[in-house]
Structures are given as C-alpha cells and as structure tokens.
Design a protein around this motif. Structure first.
Motif, PDB file in Angstrom:
ATOM      1  N   LEU A   1     -36.466 -30.126  87.270  1.00 36.26           N
ATOM      2  CA  LEU A   1     -36.535 -28.403  87.510  1.00 36.26           C
ATOM      3  C   LEU A   1     -36.165 -28.232  88.853  1.00 36.26           C
ATOM      4  CD1 LEU A   1     -40.358 -28.770  85.745  1.00 36.26           C
ATOM      5  CD2 LEU A   1     -37.834 -27.951  84.623  1.00 36.26           C
ATOM      6  N   ALA A   2     -36.469 -28.621  89.854  1.00 34.00           N
ATOM      7  CA  ALA A   2     -35.616 -27.665  90.956  1.00 34.00           C
ATOM      8  C   ALA A   2     -35.242 -28.582  91.843  1.00 34.00           C
ATOM      9  CB  ALA A   2     -36.667 -27.275  91.850  1.00 34.00           C
ATOM     10  N   ARG A   3     -33.639 -28.027  92.038  1.00 38.00           N
ATOM     11  CA  ARG A   3     -33.055 -28.619  93.676  1.00 38.00           C
ATOM     12  C   ARG A   3     -33.105 -29.297  95.167  1.00 38.00           C
ATOM     13  NH1 ARG A   3     -28.361 -31.525  92.112  1.00 38.00           N
ATOM     14  NH2 ARG A   3     -27.093 -31.735  94.492  1.00 38.00           N
ATOM     15  N   PRO A   4     -33.607 -30.049  94.953  1.00 28.41           N
ATOM     16  CA  PRO A   4     -34.170 -30.262  96.399  1.00 28.41           C
ATOM     17  C   PRO A   4     -33.173 -30.077  97.786  1.00 28.41           C
ATOM     18  CG  PRO A   4     -34.210 -32.156  95.794  1.00 28.41           C
ATOM     19  CD  PRO A   4     -34.201 -31.590  94.865  1.00 28.41           C
ATOM     20  N   THR A   5     -33.285 -29.549  98.597  1.00 30.74           N
ATOM     21  CA  THR A   5     -32.390 -28.896  99.563  1.00 30.74           C
ATOM     22  C   THR A   5     -31.767 -29.765 100.431  1.00 30.74           C
ATOM     23  OG1 THR A   5     -33.872 -26.830  99.752  1.00 30.74           O
ATOM     24  CG2 THR A   5     -31.890 -27.036 101.582  1.00 30.74           C
ATOM     25  N   SER A   6     -32.556 -31.319 100.369  1.00 34.86           N
ATOM     26  CA  SER A   6     -32.395 -32.204 101.221  1.00 34.86           C
ATOM     27  C   SER A   6     -33.166 -33.832 101.146  1.00 34.86           C
ATOM     28  CB  SER A   6     -31.790 -32.361 102.865  1.00 34.86           C
ATOM     29  OG  SER A   6     -32.595 -31.674 103.536  1.00 34.86           O
ATOM     30  N   GLY A   7     -33.007 -34.404 101.184  1.00 34.53           N
ATOM     31  CA  GLY A   7     -33.373 -35.534 100.968  1.00 34.53           C
ATOM     32  C   GLY A   7     -33.585 -36.145  99.652  1.00 34.53           C
ATOM     33  N   SER A   8     -34.049 -37.954  99.640  1.00 34.16           N
ATOM     34  CA  SER A   8     -34.322 -38.538  98.182  1.00 34.16           C
ATOM     35  C   SER A   8     -35.103 -38.388  97.190  1.00 34.16           C
ATOM     36  CB  SER A   8     -33.298 -39.304  98.516  1.00 34.16           C
ATOM     37  OG  SER A   8     -34.148 -40.586  98.849  1.00 34.16           O
ATOM     38  N   VAL A   9     -35.077 -38.541  95.750  1.00 32.18           N
ATOM     39  CA  VAL A   9     -36.194 -38.640  94.986  1.00 32.18           C
ATOM     40  C   VAL A   9     -35.566 -39.984  94.306  1.00 32.18           C
ATOM     41  CG1 VAL A   9     -37.920 -37.757  92.743  1.00 32.18           C
ATOM     42  CG2 VAL A   9     -37.158 -36.163  95.069  1.00 32.18           C
ATOM     43  N   ARG A  10     -36.602 -41.052  94.343  1.00 34.07           N
ATOM     44  CA  ARG A  10     -36.045 -41.825  92.949  1.00 34.07           C
ATOM     45  C   ARG A  10     -37.284 -42.203  92.296  1.00 34.07           C
ATOM     46  NH1 ARG A  10     -30.783 -44.315  94.940  1.00 34.07           N
ATOM     47  NH2 ARG A  10     -31.428 -45.760  93.669  1.00 34.07           N
ATOM     48  N   VAL A  11     -36.591 -41.793  90.479  1.00 33.73           N
ATOM     49  CA  VAL A  11     -37.742 -42.467  89.787  1.00 33.73           C
ATOM     50  C   VAL A  11     -37.348 -43.953  89.339  1.00 33.73           C
ATOM     51  CG1 VAL A  11     -39.173 -42.196  87.937  1.00 33.73           C
ATOM     52  CG2 VAL A  11     -38.328 -40.390  89.432  1.00 33.73           C
ATOM     53  N   PHE A  12     -38.454 -44.848  89.714  1.00 32.31           N
ATOM     54  CA  PHE A  12     -38.159 -46.464  88.940  1.00 32.31           C
ATOM     55  C   PHE A  12     -36.654 -47.043  89.706  1.00 32.31           C
ATOM     56  CE2 PHE A  12     -41.699 -44.839  86.654  1.00 32.31           C
ATOM     57  CZ  PHE A  12     -42.912 -46.076  86.346  1.00 32.31           C
ATOM     58  N   GLU A  13     -36.407 -46.061  90.928  1.00 29.45           N
ATOM     59  CA  GLU A  13     -34.921 -46.666  90.890  1.00 29.45           C
ATOM     60  C   GLU A  13     -33.590 -45.528  90.557  1.00 29.45           C
ATOM     61  OE1 GLU A  13     -35.265 -50.782  91.662  1.00 29.45           O
ATOM     62  OE2 GLU A  13     -36.294 -51.307  93.073  1.00 29.45           O
ATOM     63  N   HIS A  14     -34.057 -45.042  89.995  1.00 28.55           N
ATOM     64  CA  HIS A  14     -33.315 -44.056  89.341  1.00 28.55           C
ATOM     65  C   HIS A  14     -33.018 -42.905  90.518  1.00 28.55           C
ATOM     66  CE1 HIS A  14     -31.880 -46.225  86.289  1.00 28.55           C
ATOM     67  NE2 HIS A  14     -33.036 -46.522  85.558  1.00 28.55           N
ATOM     68  N   ASP A  15     -32.294 -42.836  91.022  1.00 27.96           N
ATOM     69  CA  ASP A  15     -32.002 -40.814  91.379  1.00 27.96           C
ATOM     70  C   ASP A  15     -32.318 -40.096  90.591  1.00 27.96           C
ATOM     71  OD1 ASP A  15     -30.506 -38.988  92.969  1.00 27.96           O
ATOM     72  OD2 ASP A  15     -28.793 -40.141  93.976  1.00 27.96           O
ATOM     73  N   ALA A  16     -33.312 -39.292  90.904  1.00 25.81           N
ATOM     74  CA  ALA A  16     -33.880 -37.702  90.659  1.00 25.81           C
ATOM     75  C   ALA A  16     -32.991 -36.603  90.940  1.00 25.81           C
ATOM     76  CB  ALA A  16     -35.184 -38.037  90.542  1.00 25.81           C
ATOM     77  N   VAL A  17     -32.432 -36.950  91.643  1.00 27.45           N
ATOM     78  CA  VAL A  17     -32.047 -35.657  92.071  1.00 27.45           C
ATOM     79  C   VAL A  17     -29.804 -35.590  91.815  1.00 27.45           C
ATOM     80  CG1 VAL A  17     -30.631 -33.982  93.679  1.00 27.45           C
ATOM     81  CG2 VAL A  17     -32.711 -35.954  94.344  1.00 27.45           C
ATOM     82  N   ASN A  18     -29.264 -36.622  91.671  1.00 28.96           N
ATOM     83  CA  ASN A  18     -28.053 -36.775  91.434  1.00 28.96           C
ATOM     84  C   ASN A  18     -27.926 -37.351  89.937  1.00 28.96           C
ATOM     85  OD1 ASN A  18     -27.302 -34.828  94.117  1.00 28.96           O
ATOM     86  ND2 ASN A  18     -27.262 -37.050  94.776  1.00 28.96           N
ATOM     87  N   HIS A  19     -28.939 -37.952  89.049  1.00 29.11           N
ATOM     88  CA  HIS A  19     -28.599 -38.624  87.929  1.00 29.11           C
ATOM     89  C   HIS A  19     -29.782 -38.176  87.284  1.00 29.11           C
ATOM     90  CE1 HIS A  19     -24.751 -40.363  89.249  1.00 29.11           C
ATOM     91  NE2 HIS A  19     -25.611 -40.170  90.109  1.00 29.11           N
ATOM     92  N   TYR A  20     -30.342 -36.893  87.412  1.00 25.90           N
ATOM     93  CA  TYR A  20     -31.522 -37.196  86.804  1.00 25.90           C
ATOM     94  C   TYR A  20     -32.123 -37.396  84.838  1.00 25.90           C
ATOM     95  CZ  TYR A  20     -30.980 -32.379  84.788  1.00 25.90           C
ATOM     96  OH  TYR A  20     -30.090 -31.645  83.752  1.00 25.90           O
ATOM     97  N   GLN A  21     -30.914 -37.298  84.247  1.00 23.94           N
ATOM     98  CA  GLN A  21     -31.438 -38.002  83.188  1.00 23.94           C
ATOM     99  C   GLN A  21     -32.020 -39.408  83.027  1.00 23.94           C
ATOM    100  OE1 GLN A  21     -27.529 -37.301  84.356  1.00 23.94           O
ATOM    101  NE2 GLN A  21     -27.374 -35.568  83.362  1.00 23.94           N
ATOM    102  N   HIS A  22     -31.476 -40.056  83.912  1.00 23.74           N
ATOM    103  CA  HIS A  22     -31.860 -41.452  83.855  1.00 23.74           C
ATOM    104  C   HIS A  22     -33.343 -41.398  84.104  1.00 23.74           C
ATOM    105  CE1 HIS A  22     -28.905 -44.080  82.542  1.00 23.74           C
ATOM    106  NE2 HIS A  22     -28.252 -43.920  83.375  1.00 23.74           N
ATOM    107  N   ALA A  23     -33.457 -40.555  85.958  1.00 23.86           N
ATOM    108  CA  ALA A  23     -34.962 -40.645  86.019  1.00 23.86           C
ATOM    109  C   ALA A  23     -35.893 -39.781  84.430  1.00 23.86           C
ATOM    110  CB  ALA A  23     -35.008 -39.880  87.431  1.00 23.86           C
ATOM    111  N   ARG A  24     -35.070 -39.051  84.255  1.00 23.69           N
ATOM    112  CA  ARG A  24     -36.144 -37.980  83.693  1.00 23.69           C
ATOM    113  C   ARG A  24     -36.921 -38.953  82.528  1.00 23.69           C
ATOM    114  NH1 ARG A  24     -34.489 -33.114  82.447  1.00 23.69           N
ATOM    115  NH2 ARG A  24     -35.751 -31.748  80.794  1.00 23.69           N
TER     116      ARG A  24
END
Ligand code: ADP
Length: 247
Positions: free
Chosen positions: A53-76
């Motif tokens: 729902l918000a795009r980080p300025t920098s850094g990474s977020v992974r949900v069960f090893e899926h990139d929640a920033v650049n491939h958020y569909q999988h993470a979502r």
C-alpha cells in the motif's frame, strides 16, 4: 523460515516526514508478534510497506522470502490484512465480501463457498450472510473485516488495532479466534494500544518510536531491559512518562 524480513526500511513521505528511519525487523514463522508504539510512531507505515500500500524509499521487505516491494503480488497472497479503518464495500452483502475477496486471490467457486461458510460460522455471521454490509453493527463489521483477511488462508495475518473501540465481549471473542488461528500455524503481526493484551497474547514484542525500533524481544526480555515488572511500565519508560506508572 521468516514470515517477515524487513531490512533497513526507510519511508519518507513527499511531505518530508521520515516515518521509518531504517527499520530492521524479523518475524519468525508461527510467531504472535506485537508491534507497539505511540500514535505517529510509524506502525501503519510499516504495515503499508509490507502489504504494497506504500512504496518504501529504500530498504527491503520480504514476506515468506518473496520480495514485497518489487514483486508484491506474490508477497501479497501470503498476507491477510485487517486494517484499522473498516473499509467494507457498502453495496455488497456479507457473503459477497468474502466471495469477491477469495475470487481476487484465485480461489475456485467451490473453495470460496466452503471457506466463506466456515468463517461466517466462526464469526457468528451466518444469519447475516445476505445482509448488505451497511446494515451491520460496528461489531459485526469488525468481525467481517477479520473474516475477510482470513478468507484466502494467508500464512501471515496483520491486525492493525483490531480491538480499538470494540466492546469487551467482542474483544474476547476476537482474541479467542486469533489465538486459535495462531495455534494452527498462522503468523500474527498485531498492533495495539492495549499493553496488557499484548503482554498476554504476544510471544515477541517490538517497540517503535519516531520511526525506529527501540527494543525487541520476549515480554520478559523487554521488562528486564527496562528493569520493570510489566510491559506497561517498559512502555512508559520508553516514552519518558515513568511518573504515570501504576506499580
Ligand atoms: P502510527 O501508525 O504508528 O500511528 P503512522 O505510520 O501512521 O504511525 O505515521 C508515522 C508518521 O508518518 C506520522 O508523522 C504521520 O503523520 C506521517 N504520515 C503517515 N502517513 C502519511 C502520508 N500518507 N503522508 C504524509 N505523512 C504521513
């Protein structure tokens, strides 16, 4: 495996506010994790960065090893979010809310019907299944947002102040259900202002203030860290209001 792996997360809003100042936080699979902090600390921003729902300025977020920033569909699809603000479509019935949500996550009609039936029963909404959401009481709307978050069986459930403004019966009912979901294997990330509630429910806690994680650990570790007996006193120390302590 980590349910949530946040590294050096920075979020600066266009207004210039730095809501997250390099947050690193790891939540193991199966945990019941409490994220606590005063209003404006950055909790919602962290949740929004985790759910696309918000795009980080920098850094990474992974949900069960899926990139929640650049491939958020999988993470979502791994995350169920019960937001703080109730955001139900007023023109849908209770059952349609669940059905459409399941459809969005690719569940078959049969799966949707079975799962919706199960959740309506669990949240005492079966009799209301054909009612439009706009006719529900506040408590029922709250239960429905939680049922919706669980509809696609997400392994990570994020609850943003689920019990704010909720009466005692509903609060106890919600906790009973959430505890059961956790025991069955769902990882929980909870934000709440009710410290006694967090102390009882959560196996790990992080305190956030002014966009930074101040401390993280089990309730016992945090109390030891602040040389106090309760999470409430640790919180008061954190925000510099020791004089309010009830101890
Ligand atoms: P919390 O959920 O802990 O109350 P938030 O994440 O909502 O905290 O807010 C953190 C900070 O970011 C606050 O200073 C808030 O005013 C600011 N903020 C939140 N959302 C926005 C936004 N969309 N635009 C600008 N500033 C925002």
């Amino acid at each position: 495996m980590l349910a949530l792996d946040i590294q050096n997360l920075v979020k600066r809003y266009p207004s210039g506010t730095e809501a997250l100042k390099g947050v690193t936080l790891q939540i193991p699979e199966g945990a019941f994790f409490g994220l606590l902090g005063p209003n404006g600390a950055g909790k919602s921003t962290l949740i929004h960065c985790t759910t696309g729902l918000a795009r980080p300025t920098s850094g990474s977020v992974r949900v069960f090893e899926h990139d929640a920033v650049n491939h958020y569909q999988h993470a979502r699809s791994g995350v169920g979010l019960a937001p703080q603000e109730i955001n139900l479509d007023q023109f849908l019935t209770v059952e349609q809310v669940l059905d459409y949500h399941g459809g969005y996550f690719g569940m078959t009609r049969r799966e949707r019907r079975a799962r919706a039936g199960e959740l309506l029963e669990a949240f005492s909404l079966t009799e209301k299944r054909e009612d439009f959401t706009r006719f529900l009481s506040g408590g029922m709307k709250r239960r429905l947002t939680l049922a919706r978050a669980l509809m696609h069986r997400p392994p990570l459930l994020i609850l943003d102040e689920p019990t704010a403004g909720v009466d005692v019966e509903l609060r106890l009912e919600l906790w009973r259900y959430i505890e059961r979901v956790n025991v069955e294997g769902t990882t929980i990330l909870l934000t709440t202002h009710y410290l006694e509630e967090a102390e009882r429910l959560c196996d790990r806690i992080a305190f956030i203030n002014h966009g930074s994680i101040i401390t993280e650990g089990s309730v016992g570790e945090i109390c030891d860290h602040f040389h106090v007996a309760t999470l409430e006193d640790a919180y008061l120390r954190l925000i510099g209001r020791d004089e309010l302590s009830r101890a």
